[in-house]
Each structure stands twice: as structure tokens, then as C-alpha cells.
Scaffold this motif. Sequence first.
Motif, PDB file in Angstrom:
ATOM      1  N   GLU A 114     -10.949  -3.186  -1.364  1.00  0.00           N
ATOM      2  CA  GLU A 114     -12.088  -4.096  -1.151  1.00  0.00           C
ATOM      3  C   GLU A 114     -11.607  -5.513  -0.920  1.00  0.00           C
ATOM      4  N   PRO A 151       0.496   8.667 -10.139  1.00  0.00           N
ATOM      5  CA  PRO A 151      -0.917   8.352 -10.309  1.00  0.00           C
ATOM      6  C   PRO A 151      -1.786   8.910  -9.190  1.00  0.00           C
ATOM      7  N   ALA A 201      -5.129   7.798  -7.128  1.00  0.00           N
ATOM      8  CA  ALA A 201      -5.984   6.641  -6.912  1.00  0.00           C
ATOM      9  C   ALA A 201      -7.437   6.968  -7.211  1.00  0.00           C
ATOM     10  N   GLY A 234     -11.431   4.711  -8.459  1.00  0.00           N
ATOM     11  CA  GLY A 234     -12.083   3.409  -8.554  1.00  0.00           C
ATOM     12  C   GLY A 234     -12.090   2.751  -7.198  1.00  0.00           C
ATOM     13  N   ASP A 235     -11.860   1.447  -7.170  1.00  0.00           N
ATOM     14  CA  ASP A 235     -11.848   0.803  -5.877  1.00  0.00           C
ATOM     15  C   ASP A 235     -10.417   0.592  -5.368  1.00  0.00           C
ATOM     16  N   ALA A 236      -9.515   1.445  -5.843  1.00  0.00           N
ATOM     17  CA  ALA A 236      -8.148   1.390  -5.347  1.00  0.00           C
ATOM     18  C   ALA A 236      -7.978   2.439  -4.272  1.00  0.00           C
ATOM     19  N   ARG A 237      -7.371   2.053  -3.162  1.00  0.00           N
ATOM     20  CA  ARG A 237      -7.207   2.983  -2.066  1.00  0.00           C
ATOM     21  C   ARG A 237      -6.014   3.885  -2.315  1.00  0.00           C
ATOM     22  N   ALA A 238      -5.059   3.361  -3.081  1.00  0.00           N
ATOM     23  CA  ALA A 238      -3.871   4.142  -3.395  1.00  0.00           C
ATOM     24  C   ALA A 238      -3.241   3.554  -4.647  1.00  0.00           C
ATOM     25  N   ALA A 239      -2.458   4.339  -5.320  1.00  0.00           N
ATOM     26  CA  ALA A 239      -1.766   3.863  -6.511  1.00  0.00           C
ATOM     27  C   ALA A 239      -0.358   4.412  -6.502  1.00  0.00           C
ATOM     28  N   ARG A 288      -0.759   7.905  -2.455  1.00  0.00           N
ATOM     29  CA  ARG A 288      -1.582   8.970  -1.895  1.00  0.00           C
ATOM     30  C   ARG A 288      -2.874   8.365  -1.409  1.00  0.00           C
ATOM     31  N   GLU A 289      -3.147   8.473  -0.151  1.00  0.00           N
ATOM     32  CA  GLU A 289      -4.403   7.931   0.344  1.00  0.00           C
ATOM     33  C   GLU A 289      -5.566   8.736  -0.239  1.00  0.00           C
ATOM     34  N   VAL A 290      -6.652   8.029  -0.441  1.00  0.00           N
ATOM     35  CA  VAL A 290      -7.810   8.661  -1.063  1.00  0.00           C
ATOM     36  C   VAL A 290      -8.916   8.801  -0.029  1.00  0.00           C
ATOM     37  N   GLU A 310     -14.467   9.778  -1.912  1.00  0.00           N
ATOM     38  CA  GLU A 310     -14.065   9.487  -3.273  1.00  0.00           C
ATOM     39  C   GLU A 310     -14.076   7.981  -3.512  1.00  0.00           C
ATOM     40  N   ARG A 311     -13.731   7.264  -2.456  1.00  0.00           N
ATOM     41  CA  ARG A 311     -13.566   5.830  -2.562  1.00  0.00           C
ATOM     42  C   ARG A 311     -14.902   5.106  -2.773  1.00  0.00           C
ATOM     43  N   GLN A 330     -17.653   5.732  -4.460  1.00  0.00           N
ATOM     44  CA  GLN A 330     -18.224   5.539  -5.796  1.00  0.00           C
ATOM     45  C   GLN A 330     -17.475   4.427  -6.530  1.00  0.00           C
ATOM     46  N   LEU A 331     -18.199   3.560  -7.127  1.00  0.00           N
ATOM     47  CA  LEU A 331     -17.630   2.469  -7.907  1.00  0.00           C
ATOM     48  C   LEU A 331     -16.895   1.438  -7.054  1.00  0.00           C
ATOM     49  N   ALA A 332     -16.901   1.687  -5.739  1.00  0.00           N
ATOM     50  CA  ALA A 332     -16.083   0.830  -4.899  1.00  0.00           C
ATOM     51  C   ALA A 332     -16.496  -0.631  -5.010  1.00  0.00           C
TER      52      ALA A 332
END
Lengths: 302, 302
Positions: A74, A169, A171, A173-178, B15-17, B21-22, B24-26
Motif C-alpha cells: 500500500e 514467512p 505474507a 495483511g497488507d504485505a505483498r511479500a515477506a 512469495r508473492e501473494v 488474499e491481499r 482483506q485488511l489491505a
Amino acid sequence: MGVVESRGPSVRAEREVPAAERSQLASYDPRAYDPIAVTVDVVAFTIRDRSGALGADGPLGRHALHVLLVRRGEMPYAGRWSLPGGFVRAHTAADGTRHEEDLPQAAVRELAEETGLAASDATATATVPHDLGRVHLEQLGTYGTPGRDPRMRVVSVAYLAFAPDLPDPTAGGDARAAAWVPVDAAAVIDPPELAFDHTRILADGLERARAKLEYTPLATAFAGERFTITELREVYEAVWGRPLHPGNFHRKVLSVPGFVEDTGATTAHGGARGGRRARLYRAGTAGLLHPALLRPTRERDA
Amino acid sequence: MGVVESRGPSVRAEREVPAAERSQLASYDPRAYDPIAVTVDVVAFTIRDRSGALGADGPLGRHALHVLLVRRGEMPYAGRWSLPGGFVRAHTAADGTRHEEDLPQAAVRELAEETGLAASDATATATVPHDLGRVHLEQLGTYGTPGRDPRMRVVSVAYLAFAPDLPDPTAGGDARAAAWVPVDAAAVIDPPELAFDHTRILADGLERARAKLEYTPLATAFAGERFTITELREVYEAVWGRPLHPGNFHRKVLSVPGFVEDTGATTAHGGARGGRRARLYRAGTAGLLHPALLRPTRERDA
DNA sequence: CCAATAGTGTCTCTCAGACAATATAGT
DNA sequence: ACTATATTGTCTGAGAGACACTATTGG
């Protein structure tokens, strides 16, 4: 005798203030001001094998300190790496029920939410380190400079998390990757482009971790339930970023009361290319190390 | 090489999400939640002569560590002693001008406002200690447990302030009175009835101050511009709450590079009841003490 | 001169670091 | 056997703490 001598002559310099003087500023309504958002950011460290082509066989062996980063999905800083974190939640439900999160709770939630890493919940006080499963969590500091978040005034409470080798991890929440990203000794020298002021927070967290290894048994939080002295040394080498003398380290660790406890067992096999079996230890009960394990050659003062 | 290896194989486990999935909560709107108030509290320490009937001639001489307390004039905890502190101010004026206070700024303002003690302003980063005139300020920690303030959710950033013998304070703001109150070694044992969780904050601040005397030249912040080795020793004795060996302390201080600098001058007179004149020193340039001045007989581990 | 305070010398013990030697396991 | 790793031994130098001693100064 209490900390405060509130009786008699021991409290001097107390001066009652006239009511007139008292009235100004006496009542302050925070709602008359712009809201300040409160967030938590987490600097999560773990030790894992160095991977990829770079430095796979560096001077410090295979083990390297890694920090958990997420790629932001975001604005602002979309696409940038940042520390996992987010807003502290506090709200009143329609039926009047209060739903308030403690700061460490929020840190654990963000960690779990944005990465899929599991963790128990937290109930201890803000500044007291505590364990969540095998994760050690402690407050690092608070960053609230105006303008650090372009959207609004944000005060962020940063937490440090230490854990033994954690899984990759996922990913959320609002993380695209971790990802677990290796932290180099060059961390403070040539900072990468982390979002917000996270480069500084990471640097502060790294220095805190390095310092705490000296006088607390924190290193055992990076090791498994049972570990060898060599594994413990590899933790120190990864965090401090320099090799240590195996012999001296071994004797030193065993000489500090309460640091490690002998389990009586040894490893099943020796080294891959030969070598004696190592004794296995577990974390001891000491809260502080006496004497401390000081970092070598600290000729860098001011 | 930067702290983050953001290229190639060194970042693994990324890992791309999927977008689903992205979503929600984004996006999280903090204004959908109850506001969290942000305050600062200040633990201000100084060394001054012990006064009153109690302990005027204790085992540690006349000098004692004092903390600045104010007596609250407003609810909650009206009439109770507390640390000086208050809300961080951030608001937009009618003409759209933003008026935002940094955290250390707010700490200094509260100190000045509630006590009449003057101080310059602050501009450094949250976790970097800095000087304001002769006052040393640094962040202590953040306390945000739900319920710590009965009125609303309050997250308080605590600051530590160290200063040489300051004048008696003048109450102001919403404090009915302000006073320097002696801090005893019993601080943590038998806490007084401070408002909110200020007893714990004070205890944390005291421990931080004691620890920092070991490895930083902080003690010079409690002394005047020029001081004798004996005066410096009295600072350590007051903060640590135990007597030190004068001879060993003297030699030790002079042996630490950059701790103190000889001014060449001496005191005008010897001791009141006879004695040699003492050399006068000023603070040196070292940021850390090597080797450190460790607290004596720390046989109290776990 | 006597008492008090500042500053120095000496000795011992602990501990960090360099280096060497021994113990045990894999190949 | 030969190599690798674990573990222990020895020596040296820095530094902390105990204690004694010298240097000044006020009364």
C-alpha cells in the motif's frame, strides 16, 4: 522507607500555587487536537543458514543474522521493503464492549498477521521482556518525529523479537511479500531503501541485540532447546559479525554461572568431515551474565 | 553492501501473494477506531544536598539523588504525587498551519511548564540522547497497558532527564506543587503512592540511570561545568546508593581515556575542616567509558 | 602539631586473549 | 593413519579492590 519522603521536612521546595495561576492550562482536552496514530513495528531477528551465491562461504561460516522484512503493498512506500508493523487497535464495539490491545500484543499480532508466523499471546508489561513460545520479545524504543509518515502524525513503538531458526514467512495483511533477509555488518554504513525511518529502527535494533548478547543470556533465545557450545558461538559470531576464538569462548561460557546447563547428552554424530561429538547444553537460569562476554577489540570510541 | 540483499537469490522465501488474499485488511483506517492519546512523562534526576531531619548524615554523606515530582491538581489521582508529564500536542490551526511537537520537545515543554525550570528546545531523533543547555535528555521507554489511565487509552513515552543541581521548582500547568524528592535505595522495595504506573516508570528510570553510569560519562551531566574527582565520586555514590573507595575511584577515573580533562586549576580552599585543595576537571570527549566503571559487588543474580 | 582531605604506590586476584596440547570421531 | 572438531591447559597482561603511604591544607 519509601522512595518518596512525603512527610515533614524531607520534602522541601514544595510550594502551593495560587488558584489563579492554576486555572490556566489546568484542564487539557486531547480531543481538541489532531489525533496521533499509534503503531507498532517489529524488528524480528533469527539465525539461519546463509543462502544464495553471495557470501555462502564467508569468513563467518554458513550462519548469518536475518531480519524479517515485508514488501509493502500500500501507499506510502508501496513496493518498498519495511519492518512488519501496523496500527494498534482500540475500539468500542456497538454494544459498548471495549476492545483494547496491549502494545506487545499488537507486536505479536502484526508479526503473525503479516508473515503467517505463529506465536502465543502476551500479557506482560511494556518494558519487561517476555517469551511467546520460543520467541523473546522486548521493547526497543519509540519513534515519533513529525513527518516520519507522510499521511499523518504517527508515533511508532518498536519491538525487538528474537527467535531460533523460524520457517519461511507467508505474507498476509497488507504485505505483498515477506522474507528473512540477511543483515550485514555493513548495515549502518550503507543503508538500503527501507520505508519510513525503518533503516534507523533496524540499526538501533541491531545495536541493541549486539549489546544484549554481552550481558544477558539472550543468545540462547536464538538457539534451539538444546545446543552445543559451538552453536552458541555461531550465534555470537553471526550477531557480532566477527569470528571468536573457539577455545576461549568455550571455557568462558562454562565459567559464567547460570549461563548454560549440561544435559549430559552429546550430539549423535561428530562433524560431517570428522571430529569429536559435542556435549549438549540447555539455557541456564541466570538473568544476567557475570562476568559479561564483552565484544572483542572495541577500539572504536569517541 | 547494504543491510538488505534485495537482488537475486540472497532474498529467498519471498512469495508473492494473490490479490484476493491481499485485499482483506489491505487498507486500515485508524480513524475507524477509538483515538489513543499520546503523552510524555519525565523522570528528572538531580543530585542535591540531603535536607531535613531524615538521613541528613547518612552513610553516604550529604548528597542524595532527587527526582522531580509534582502534586496533581486534577482528576484522576488529584492530590497524588506523579511524574511531570502531559499530552503531546499536534493540531492544525484555522489557517491550515500544522503545529506538531516532537516527542523530546514535548518532554522539555512539560518539564518547563509544570516546574518553571528553563530549558532550550530539542531537535534530535527520538532515541538519541541530546543536551538542552546543561540538561541531558534521553528516551526511557513507552508504557501503554490498557487501563493505566482510567479516563481513556493513553500511551505514554517516558523520558529521562539528568541535570546538575537545579533550583527549586515552581509549580505550573496543572500541577498544584512541584518538588525535588529524594530517591532512596528502597525505591523498588516499598513504593510510594505515585499516580498511574509512575512508580514502575520511576523504578525503570532509576535502574537505567544506574546502569548508564557504568559505561557512559553520564555522571558528568550531574556535576557542574568544572568539578573535582571527589564530587564526581559523590555522584556515583548518590546514584548507586553505596560508598566507593576514594583512592581506587580516583585512579580509575583518571585512567579511563576521555572521561575527564584536567583544567589545571584547583579549588580555592581545602576542605572545611582542613585538607588538600582538589584539582578541577571538566567533562571529556568520550562517548563511552573503556574500561567501564562497574558497580561493586553485584552478587545478586538469578 | 593534629586532623582531614587529595592523590599515589603496591600487592593480589580475576579474567581476557594468545597459543598449545589433548581427546575423540569420521573417512 | 590423517583430518576435523571438541575440550582443556598454560602463560601473559590489563584491570579491580584492599590497603598503606605521601602530599597539602585548615584549625
